[in-house]
Design an enzyme around this catalytic site. Sequence first.
Site: not given
Lengths: 659, 659
Positions: A84, A119, A190, A273, A275, A278
Amino acid sequence: MFEIKAKDNRARVGVLKTKHGNVTTPALMPVIHPGRQTIDVAKHGATIVITNSYIIYKDKELKEKALADGVHKLINFDGPLMTDSGSFQLSVYGDIDISNTEVIDFQEAIGTDIGTSLDIPTAPYVTRQKAEEDLEITLERSKEAVQYKKDHNIEMLLNSVVQGSTFTDLREKCAKELRQLDADLYPIGAIVPLMEMYKYSDLVDVVMHSITNLPDNVPRHLMGAGHPMIFALCVAMGCDLFDSAAYVLYAEDDRLLSTRGTYKLENLTEMPCSCEVCSKYTPDDLRAMDKKERVKLIAQHNLAVSLGEIRTIRQAINDGDLMELVEERCRAHPALLDGLRKLGEYSDDLEYYNPSTKNSAFFYTGPESLQRAEIRRHIKKLREMDKKSTLILAPPTRKPYSKNISGKLGRFYVYGEELELDLEDSDMMVLDLPFGLIPLDIDEVYPLSQNDAPKIKDADSVEFIEDCIEEFAEYYNQILIHQSIVNHYDFDLERIHPQSDEIRYIKDDIRKIKTIADYQFGIGSGDALFDGKVKIEKSKKTGKIRHISVDGNLVANMRASDAFLVLTKEGGKKLHQATTYPHNRVVVNQDSEPFTRDGKSVFCQFVVEMDENIRPGDEVLIVNENDDLLAIGKALLNSCEIESFNNGQAIKTRKGFKK
Amino acid sequence: MFEIKAKDNRARVGVLKTKHGNVTTPALMPVIHPGRQTIDVAKHGATIVITNSYIIYKDKELKEKALADGVHKLINFDGPLMTDSGSFQLSVYGDIDISNTEVIDFQEAIGTDIGTSLDIPTAPYVTRQKAEEDLEITLERSKEAVQYKKDHNIEMLLNSVVQGSTFTDLREKCAKELRQLDADLYPIGAIVPLMEMYKYSDLVDVVMHSITNLPDNVPRHLMGAGHPMIFALCVAMGCDLFDSAAYVLYAEDDRLLSTRGTYKLENLTEMPCSCEVCSKYTPDDLRAMDKKERVKLIAQHNLAVSLGEIRTIRQAINDGDLMELVEERCRAHPALLDGLRKLGEYSDDLEYYNPSTKNSAFFYTGPESLQRAEIRRHIKKLREMDKKSTLILAPPTRKPYSKNISGKLGRFYVYGEELELDLEDSDMMVLDLPFGLIPLDIDEVYPLSQNDAPKIKDADSVEFIEDCIEEFAEYYNQILIHQSIVNHYDFDLERIHPQSDEIRYIKDDIRKIKTIADYQFGIGSGDALFDGKVKIEKSKKTGKIRHISVDGNLVANMRASDAFLVLTKEGGKKLHQATTYPHNRVVVNQDSEPFTRDGKSVFCQFVVEMDENIRPGDEVLIVNENDDLLAIGKALLNSCEIESFNNGQAIKTRKGFKK
C-alpha cells in the site's frame, strides 16, 4: 496477468500472475507489519500478503534493508506481495511527506509485486464538494502513476483505487475514468468506515457502482475488508482480493473472528470453532496465558477462520452454490441481510454474469432467493416464448414433473374468462416454487428440476406465485388452475371448467425438443433444427432423450445433467441458416479463422464481437466477419468479459468446420 | 445426575454426572468401534463416547477383555461412556441372540456408565399396526429393564428409548409412559431414516412430540444423529446428546462433513473449512494418499467440525443467540428450512422455556424470526396490558425510541373512526420490526430496544405489521398512524387527524415505571409498587432510571442492561400484598423455610408449587404454603422444569425476610 477459471454470479475464481508466482483468487492478503510480524502467515495458508511501503519508507533501518535485500526478504515472505502507499496514513494524519511518483519509485525499488499510487481515501457521508475535490486529486494521481509507470518501464503491477465516498455517481465516474487507464488492479477504497458502521446496504451500492463500471479482466481489491463475515457477499459482487489486518488487531483486543461475527474472549465459555487453536485450548487456557502468547494463538485462529472462509467461497464458486453460501452468511447480522436484500436490486446485472448451467441444485433459502439470477432469467425467457391460447396450471409432483405427472389430473378452475378448451392449443405448466411457472416440456432443463424449496411457504413466495399468474394471465386467452393449487393458495375462484376431464399432459417428444431449443437458442430455433424426419434415441437406463437426428443426420445431443441441447456440426449449420447475425454468434477475427476451423479453442483476443445475450455456459456458433460458420462451441464468459480480456479462453470449441 | 446451567428456548447447557466424570451437554458422543478404532477421539476434544455392547458381546476376544478389564480399558477411553444394546443390529438383521436382561447384565458387568435396554427401532412411515406392536414390546422391555435395574442394584445409568415411528401420538404415548419409569436418560430412537430422507419437518414433529412429554430433568439423546448440519436445530428442540458414527463412516466414503452439508472429496478443489486438516492439506494431497491415511485425516476433519459445532452451540446458548444460529444453519438445505418453519408451530412451547432476558440482542434473520419466543411473548403481554382510548402509532427512530423521538411528530392519519383526541387518554407506541408495537413507556425493556432487523422488509414482516394494527385496532376506540408509516407501508388512509399538531410523546417517569411493572409482573403491579410519594434516581452518566423509592423506602432498582425492575424487600412486600396467590409466587416447603428466609437459594426439591406463568429469569416472590413472604429472588427455570428436578437451583434468592 489475470484469468478467470470459474464463475458464479459476478464472482469468479481467477488466477493472478505476479513475478513471485500465481495466486488463486478470491484471496485474502494478511497484512504484514514490517519489523513487527510474529506469525508466519504462509505456514497458515496465506498465498499472498500485503505490507505498507510508507511505514518501510519512514523507518531508516527498514528502508535500508528493503532497498538492499528487497521487501520479500524484509518481511520473510517469498510469494506475491502487494504494498500500500501512504494513503491510509494520509487519511489519518492529513499529510505525509512523500509524493505520488516517489512512492511508486520506492515500491518498485524494493521489489513489490503490486504497488499502489497515492490516492485520497474519502470517508463515507462527506459533503459532495469534499468528495468531488478529493476524487479530482485521486484521479490525477492515478493517471500520473500509470503514465509514470509507462515512461519509466516500471515492472511492478499497479493499483488504481476507486474513490468517491458514498456518492454512487462519483464511484461510477471514478471507475469509468480509471477503466480508461488500463491499470493492473482496481482496489475499491475507503469502505472500512461503512463496515464499521454496519452500513452494508450502502456498501453494496458503493461496490456495485464501482465494479459494474470497471473492466472484467482486472482483479478488484476491497481495501481494508478483513472480516470473514462479509467475504462471501463481497465476492458475489465481484471482489477478488481482501486484506486483513483484522486478524492481528482483533487478536490484540482479545477478539475472535468468525463468519457469524466477533466473539470477545471475556464472554466465551467455549471455543466456538473447529480450528486447531479452538480444538486444543479452552477460553480459560487462553485467559490464563500471558498476553503475547494469547495474541499469537488468537491471531492464528483469526487467520485460520479467514483463510478457511476464502477456501469455502472458492469451492462454492466452483460448485455453483455461492449464493446459497452468501444467503447463509448474511444471517450473521440484520445489517448484512439488508445488504443482501439491497443486492437484489442488482439482479439483472448478476444474471448477465451468471453461468447458464451449474453443477449444483438451486436451493431456496428465503425470500432473497427469489431475486436470484436463475429465477430472473427463467421468467424473462418464459415471457419471450411462443404462447398458445390457454394456459393450464398443474400442481407440482416429484421432479422431474413431466415424468411424474398423473394421467387424470382432476378439476381445473377458470381464472378470468371461460372459453372452450382445445388441448392442442394449450400450454401446460406446473406452478411451483422457486421457479413459478415451469412448462412441462422444458421441466428437465437446468435448473427447473435441479432445485428445492421448503414446503411451508413464506409470504414473498406466495406473492411471487400470485404475480406470476397475474402477469401470465395477460398473455393468454384463458387460464385454468388445478383445484389443489386453488386450495393451497386459497385463490378466490369458483367456476370449474366443464372440460376438466379432458385435461392431461400429452407427452410429445418432438414438441419437447423444439420447445427446449426455443428456450435455449431463441424462438424459431426448434423448427429450424428439427425440420425434417426426426428420430429420437433415448437412454435405455434412464429413458431420457440422448440423441436427435433429422433425416438421418445427428443434429443434437441432449445433456443428461441439465437437458440442454449440445449441437452437432449438422445442428450448428441448421441453427446458423435459420437465424441471423448476431443471434447465438461469436465473431472471431480473420487471423484466428484457421485455428477455429481446426477445432482449437477461441481466445478472448480473437473475438471481434458477439451476441450480447450469450451467457457463460451457452452453446454458440462461431463465425467470421462474413458470418461464415467456422465452428460450434461453448461460451466460458459473457460478452463484456470476453471484450475486456486480452488473453484466456473465451469459447471452448466443440467442432470446427474445416475448409 | 443432571443439572441445567444455561437455557435458551428449549435448549439447555447441562451437566450430566457419571461414574467416570461429568459431561457438559449438549455433547457429541463419537462412536467407537471396539477393536477397530484408529482415532484418539479424546485428543480431538471428545468428552463422552458411545460404543456397542452387542458387538463386544458377540466377539469372544473383545468380550473376555471387556469382562476382565472393563469397557473403558477395552476402547482406551477414560471418561464417561455409553453403550448401545443390540437394537440397531436387531433392526438390520431382524433377530439377535441376547435377551433384554442379559444385555443389561452384560453392560453393567463391563462397567458401562450408561447402558441401554433392548428396544425395537421402528422405521418411519410403517403401518400403524406395526408401530403399535413394536411400541408394545419397546415399552415392556423398558419397564422390565428399569425394574431389573432396581431389583439387582445395578449402578449404571439406564437409557429408555422413545419409539413410535412417525405417529406423533404414539411418540407422545411412549414418552408419557417412559416418563413414569424414572429412567436416567431418554434417547429418541429410529430417526436416522428421517434424516437420510431429508424429512426434517417430520423429524421436528417426532422430536417435539417426544420431548414435550418427557421430564425436563433427564437428558435426551437423539440417537444416530451425527451430522453437524442438524445439531443446532435439534438442540433448540431440547436434545442434549448426539452420537456420531458419521465422522468415520463418511470418512471411509471420502466425504467431508460441514454445517453446510457434505462435501465429496472428488468434487473438491479447496479444503472448505478452517480445521487443522483443512489448513494443512489440499484436496490433491488427500487424494494422493493411501486410503488408510486419508480416512484418518478426513475423520479428524469430521470430528473437528462436529465437536466445533457443539461448542459453538453451547456458546450460543450461553450468549442467548441460539435461534440466530439455528436460523443460519437451517439455510444449509431447503428441507432443513422446512423443519425450522415447522418448529414455528411449536413457538408457544419454546416460549414457555425461554428466559425472559438474555445477554445478546435479538437479530431478525428472516420470516422465521417472527415466530420466535420473544415476539410471541411480547405480543401476548401487550394484549393483556391496560388500554387507553386512542392508540397513536409513531415511526421508529434510533433505539431506545423514547429517547430519540422528536418533540413535533407531524401528521397522523386516522385509521377507522375519527374522535376527538385526548393525549392523556392515549397509548403511544412505535411501529417497528421485529416487535411490531412497542409502547414508548416500556421501550427500554428487553428485547424491545435490544434488537435489529433489516430496513428492506420481506412480505411476512409487512403482513405481521398489518396484522398487529388490525388486531390492536379492536382494542381501541381510535387509531392514529403517523404519515411516514402510512407512506412506508402504503396504507390506504386519507383523513389526517385535525389535532395532529398536539401529538407528542410526553415523558412521564412514574407512568413509565408503572407500565414496566405491569408488563413485568402483571396488571396492577405498577399501582401497587409505586403507591405513595415516588422518588426516582437516575444514572448521571446515562440518564437511565436506577433507583425507585416510595415514601422514602427503596422499592426497586432498574437494571441498566434490560430495564427490568429488581425488587427490594420493600418492593417484594408491596407486590405480595397487592397480588394474590399464585401470581409471581414460588411456594417452598416447610423444611426449607428457614434457609430461604436466610437468603439461601431455593433448590428444586424444596418447591411445592409455583405460578405457571413464571419464566426463567423472572423476578419472583418466594412464599410458604400459607403465602407468607419468605424471600425475593430470580427464577432460573420454569415451573415444569422445577417440578421435574430433584436437585439443582430453582430460584436464586436475592433477599430473605428473617423471622
